[in-house]
Design a protein around this motif. Structure first.
Motif, PDB file in Angstrom:
ATOM      1  N   MET A   1       2.918  -0.129   3.778  1.00 55.31           N
ATOM      2  CA  MET A   1       4.240  -0.193   5.030  1.00 55.31           C
ATOM      3  C   MET A   1       3.523  -0.910   6.763  1.00 55.31           C
ATOM      4  SD  MET A   1       6.269   2.118   4.986  1.00 55.31           S
ATOM      5  CE  MET A   1       6.779   1.902   6.484  1.00 55.31           C
ATOM      6  N   ARG A   2       2.173  -1.152   6.309  1.00 55.30           N
ATOM      7  CA  ARG A   2       1.639  -1.995   7.409  1.00 55.30           C
ATOM      8  C   ARG A   2       1.929  -3.406   6.974  1.00 55.30           C
ATOM      9  NH1 ARG A   2      -4.817  -3.167   5.722  1.00 55.30           N
ATOM     10  NH2 ARG A   2      -3.078  -4.177   4.536  1.00 55.30           N
ATOM     11  N   ASP A   3       1.917  -4.461   5.618  1.00 52.79           N
ATOM     12  CA  ASP A   3       2.420  -5.404   5.390  1.00 52.79           C
ATOM     13  C   ASP A   3       3.703  -5.925   5.801  1.00 52.79           C
ATOM     14  OD1 ASP A   3      -0.583  -5.715   4.907  1.00 52.79           O
ATOM     15  OD2 ASP A   3       0.125  -5.549   2.539  1.00 52.79           O
ATOM     16  N   LEU A   4       4.711  -4.386   5.765  1.00 47.70           N
ATOM     17  CA  LEU A   4       6.196  -4.095   5.530  1.00 47.70           C
ATOM     18  C   LEU A   4       6.521  -4.798   7.210  1.00 47.70           C
ATOM     19  CD1 LEU A   4       8.922  -4.358   4.548  1.00 47.70           C
ATOM     20  CD2 LEU A   4       8.857  -1.512   5.066  1.00 47.70           C
ATOM     21  N   ASN A   5       5.927  -4.212   8.067  1.00 44.79           N
ATOM     22  CA  ASN A   5       5.573  -4.006   9.173  1.00 44.79           C
ATOM     23  C   ASN A   5       5.753  -5.572  10.788  1.00 44.79           C
ATOM     24  OD1 ASN A   5       6.558  -1.120  10.631  1.00 44.79           O
ATOM     25  ND2 ASN A   5       4.889  -0.640  10.135  1.00 44.79           N
ATOM     26  N   MET A   6       4.625  -6.122   9.058  1.00 41.44           N
ATOM     27  CA  MET A   6       4.497  -7.245   9.580  1.00 41.44           C
ATOM     28  C   MET A   6       5.482  -8.471   9.009  1.00 41.44           C
ATOM     29  SD  MET A   6       1.236  -7.625  11.437  1.00 41.44           S
ATOM     30  CE  MET A   6       0.862  -9.579  10.921  1.00 41.44           C
ATOM     31  N   GLU A   7       6.265  -7.995   8.561  1.00 43.43           N
ATOM     32  CA  GLU A   7       7.446  -9.445   8.250  1.00 43.43           C
ATOM     33  C   GLU A   7       8.015  -8.361   9.282  1.00 43.43           C
ATOM     34  OE1 GLU A   7       8.412  -8.840   4.319  1.00 43.43           O
ATOM     35  OE2 GLU A   7       6.936  -8.545   2.948  1.00 43.43           O
ATOM     36  N   HIS A   8       8.540  -7.416   9.233  1.00 42.91           N
ATOM     37  CA  HIS A   8       9.308  -6.464  10.264  1.00 42.91           C
ATOM     38  C   HIS A   8       9.853  -7.800  11.636  1.00 42.91           C
ATOM     39  CE1 HIS A   8      10.508  -2.687   8.626  1.00 42.91           C
ATOM     40  NE2 HIS A   8      11.057  -4.106   7.450  1.00 42.91           N
ATOM     41  N   MET A   9       8.143  -7.839  11.825  1.00 40.77           N
ATOM     42  CA  MET A   9       7.792  -8.593  13.407  1.00 40.77           C
ATOM     43  C   MET A   9       8.005  -9.240  13.517  1.00 40.77           C
ATOM     44  SD  MET A   9       4.019  -6.833  14.761  1.00 40.77           S
ATOM     45  CE  MET A   9       4.012  -8.097  16.035  1.00 40.77           C
ATOM     46  N   ARG A  10       8.004 -10.241  12.458  1.00 41.93           N
ATOM     47  CA  ARG A  10       8.646 -11.935  12.104  1.00 41.93           C
ATOM     48  C   ARG A  10       9.870 -11.780  12.484  1.00 41.93           C
ATOM     49  NH1 ARG A  10       4.143 -12.006   8.800  1.00 41.93           N
ATOM     50  NH2 ARG A  10       6.095 -11.287   6.533  1.00 41.93           N
TER      51      ARG A  10
ATOM     52  N   VAL B   1       8.534   0.349  11.357  1.00 43.77           N
ATOM     53  CA  VAL B   1       8.946   1.742  10.820  1.00 43.77           C
ATOM     54  C   VAL B   1       7.096   2.473  10.083  1.00 43.77           C
ATOM     55  CG1 VAL B   1      10.202   3.719   9.398  1.00 43.77           C
ATOM     56  CG2 VAL B   1      11.322   1.632   9.690  1.00 43.77           C
ATOM     57  N   PHE B   2       7.208   3.311  10.576  1.00 38.28           N
ATOM     58  CA  PHE B   2       5.888   4.326  10.000  1.00 38.28           C
ATOM     59  C   PHE B   2       5.766   5.364   9.787  1.00 38.28           C
ATOM     60  CE2 PHE B   2       5.068   2.234  14.048  1.00 38.28           C
ATOM     61  CZ  PHE B   2       4.094   1.024  14.182  1.00 38.28           C
ATOM     62  N   MET B   3       5.090   5.747   8.746  1.00 38.67           N
ATOM     63  CA  MET B   3       5.050   6.975   7.722  1.00 38.67           C
ATOM     64  C   MET B   3       4.452   8.243   7.791  1.00 38.67           C
ATOM     65  SD  MET B   3       5.920   6.109   3.799  1.00 38.67           S
ATOM     66  CE  MET B   3       4.095   5.025   3.393  1.00 38.67           C
ATOM     67  N   GLY B   4       4.064   9.360   7.403  1.00 38.19           N
ATOM     68  CA  GLY B   4       3.612  10.610   7.461  1.00 38.19           C
ATOM     69  C   GLY B   4       2.947  10.880   6.001  1.00 38.19           C
ATOM     70  N   ILE B   5       2.169  10.903   5.810  1.00 33.53           N
ATOM     71  CA  ILE B   5       1.608  11.341   4.405  1.00 33.53           C
ATOM     72  C   ILE B   5       1.386  12.540   4.261  1.00 33.53           C
ATOM     73  CG2 ILE B   5       1.252  10.940   1.831  1.00 33.53           C
ATOM     74  CD1 ILE B   5       1.823   8.477   2.281  1.00 33.53           C
ATOM     75  N   GLY B   6       2.050  13.383   3.006  1.00 35.83           N
ATOM     76  CA  GLY B   6       0.656  14.816   2.878  1.00 35.83           C
ATOM     77  C   GLY B   6       1.007  14.858   1.428  1.00 35.83           C
ATOM     78  N   VAL B   7      -0.333  15.678   0.926  1.00 36.45           N
ATOM     79  CA  VAL B   7      -0.556  14.938  -0.425  1.00 36.45           C
ATOM     80  C   VAL B   7      -1.067  16.697  -1.172  1.00 36.45           C
ATOM     81  CG1 VAL B   7      -2.324  14.436  -2.306  1.00 36.45           C
ATOM     82  CG2 VAL B   7      -1.631  13.073  -0.583  1.00 36.45           C
ATOM     83  N   SER B   8      -1.093  17.420  -2.342  1.00 31.80           N
ATOM     84  CA  SER B   8      -1.528  19.057  -2.347  1.00 31.80           C
ATOM     85  C   SER B   8      -1.602  18.702  -3.743  1.00 31.80           C
ATOM     86  CB  SER B   8      -0.372  19.962  -1.982  1.00 31.80           C
ATOM     87  OG  SER B   8       0.295  19.781  -2.080  1.00 31.80           O
ATOM     88  N   THR B   9      -2.460  20.000  -4.607  1.00 27.89           N
ATOM     89  CA  THR B   9      -3.008  19.839  -5.498  1.00 27.89           C
ATOM     90  C   THR B   9      -2.688  21.148  -5.989  1.00 27.89           C
ATOM     91  OG1 THR B   9      -3.917  17.805  -6.139  1.00 27.89           O
ATOM     92  CG2 THR B   9      -4.560  19.402  -7.169  1.00 27.89           C
TER      93      THR B   9
END
Length: 371
Positions: free
Chosen positions: A148-157, A163-171
Motif C-alpha cells: 500500500m505504501r508503494d501504491l500510494n507513491m504511484e497514486h501521488m505521481r 488510500v490507506f488500510m487497517g489490518i487485524g490478525v487472529s489465530t
C-alpha cells in the motif's frame, strides 16, 4: 492432528449438524448480544438436519476443526471508501489496490475467503495445515502494508488520492470446510477468531497491523510488536489483548506506519464538535471540544466530556485560515490524559477525503510558516 467432524462417507449425512448448529448459535448470540428465541433455534436446528439428511441434493458438507489464522484488511480514506464519490472515481484506485493485495496473498499461499468492496479476508491453515501458517500470515500482513505504501507513491505521481488500510490478525481453533449445495458452495471458516480478526481490523488505524495475543504467542520469536493493550470488543464480556505488529527483523520487513506518523504539529485553539460512533452507528448527542494542537493525521482535543481510549468519534470543525469546513471526519482515540483537571484526548483521523488531507496539510504548513 485435525479433528474430523464429518460423518462416515457411506452415509448421506456428510457433516455434524449439531456441531455446526452450536457454532452458528454461538456466533449469532455473540454478534447480536442475545440468544435466538427457542422457536428460531428449533427452526435452525431442523434446517441443518434436513440439509444433512437430504437425498435430493447429496452434497458432502465436510467440516474439520483446525487452527486457523485470519488476516482481515479494510481500506480507509479517499474515494475508494467514500460512499458519495462517483463510481468512476472508485474503480481505478480500488482495482489497483485489490490487484496489489491479491498478488501479496498469492505469494504467501493464503486463501481469499472474502473480497467485498473495500475489504479482504484471508485464511492461513484452513484448507491445509502447515507448520508456518502463522509466520506466513504475519509476513503477508506486513507486506500488504508495504504494498500500500508503494501504491500510494504511484497514486501521488498519477494524482490519484491516497488510500490507506487497517489490518487485524487472529489465530485460533475454527471449523473449516465447504458449505452450500451442489448448485453453489463456498470454503470458509466458522469460529470466534473470525469475529476477533474483524474487530481488531476495526480498531486498527491507517497503515497499522494489530494482532491477537494468541497470534503473538505463535510467532513472538519472529516479530517485533508493542506491549499488550486491552480493549473491549462487541460480543465479548471480557477485554481482549492485542498488540501492534511493528516489524519482522529477520526478514527485513517493517510496517511503514512509523514513517506515516511523522508530520508537523502546531498549537491551535479551534472550536470543535464531536459525536461518539458505537458499532458503526453515529450517536445523536453532540459534544463540544477545542482542538489544542493538530498535525496532518490527528489532533489533541480539550474535552468537556471524557472519551474512552480506542473509542471512535465523528468530528466537525472549521479551518478558517484555508477557508475550509471539515465535516464528517472520523477519528480514533489513541491517547487519553488529564491536564489541569481537564480531560484531553489524542485522536488520529481514520476516514477522511482527499480535499480534507490537502487542506489540513496546507493549514499546518501555513501555521508553521507563520510561527
Amino acid at each position: 492432528m485435525d479433528k474430523e467432524t464429518t460423518a462416515p462417507p457411506a452415509g448421506p449425512s456428510a457433516f455434524d449438524a449439531e456441531e455446526v448448529f452450536q457454532h452458528l448459535d454461538s456466533l449469532i448470540t455473540r454478534d447480536k448480544g442475545a440468544p435466538l428465541s427457542s422457536l428460531a433455534r428449533a427452526e435452525m436446528s431442523a434446517t441443518l438436519h434436513m440439509a444433512a439428511q437430504s437425498s435430493a441434493a447429496p452434497f458432502e458438507f465436510a467440516m474439520v476443526t483446525r487452527e486457523v489464522t485470519v488476516v482481515w484488511a479494510k481500506l480507509r480514506g479517499g474515494p475508494v471508501t467514500d460512499p458519495h464519490a462517483p463510481l468512476s472515481a472508485d474503480l481505478e484506485p480500488l482495482n489497483r489496490c485489490l490487484a496489489k493485495l491479491i498478488e501479496v496473498v498469492t505469494r504467501f499461499q493464503g486463501t481469499i475467503d472474502q473480497l467485498a468492496g473495500d475489504s479482504i479476508k484471508v485464511l492461513f491453515g484452513a484448507e491445509k495445515t502447515r507448520a508456518d501458517d502463522v509466520e506466513r500470515a504475519v509476513m503477508c500482513a506486513v507486506e500488504m502494508q508495504m504494498a500500500m505504501r508503494d501504491l500510494n507513491m504511484e497514486h501521488m505521481r498519477d494524482r490519484i488520492p491516497q488510500v490507506f488500510m487497517g489490518i487485524g490478525v487472529s489465530t485460533g481453533k475454527a471449523l473449516a470446510g465447504r458449505i452450500g449445495s451442489q448448485a453453489f458452495s463456498h470454503f470458509t471458516v466458522i469460529g470466534d477468531l473470525v469475529n476477533l480478526a474483524f474487530r481488531l481490523q476495526a480498531f486498527s488505524l491507517r497503515g497499522q497491523v494489530l494482532i491477537s495475543e494468541q497470534t503473538y504467542d505463535r510467532c513472538w520469536g519472529l516479530v517485533s510488536a508493542t506491549a499488550p493493550m486491552q480493549v473491549f470488543v462487541k460480543g465479548s464480556a471480557q477485554p481482549v489483548t492485542m498488540r501492534e505488529l511493528v516489524a519482522i527483523p529477520t526478514r527485513r520487513l517493517k510496517v511503514p506506519r512509523q514513517e506515516f506518523r511523522r508530520s508537523h504539529r502546531v498549537e491551535v485553539r479551534i472550536p470543535c464538535t464531536y459525536q461518539i460512533v458505537q458499532d458503526g452507528v453515529v450517536l445523536p448527542h453532540v459534544a463540544q471540544a477545542v482542538i489544542r494542537d493538530m498535525g496532518y493525521h490527528g489532533a489533541m482535543l480539550d474535552l468537556v466530556e471524557p472519551l474512552d481510549l480506542q473509542g471512535e468519534v465523528r468530528l466537525s470543525f472549521d479551518l478558517t485560515l484555508v477557508q475550509y469546513q471539515a465535516r464528517d471526519i472520523y477519528a480514533r482515540v489513541v491517547t487519553v490524559k488529564t491536564e489541569d483537571a481537564r480531560a484531553m484526548a489524542g485522536v488520529e483521523f481514520t476516514s477522511t477525503s482527499a480535499e480534507f488531507d490537502a487542506r489540513t496539510q496546507m493549514f499546518v504548513q501555513m501555521m508553521v510558516a507563520a510561527a
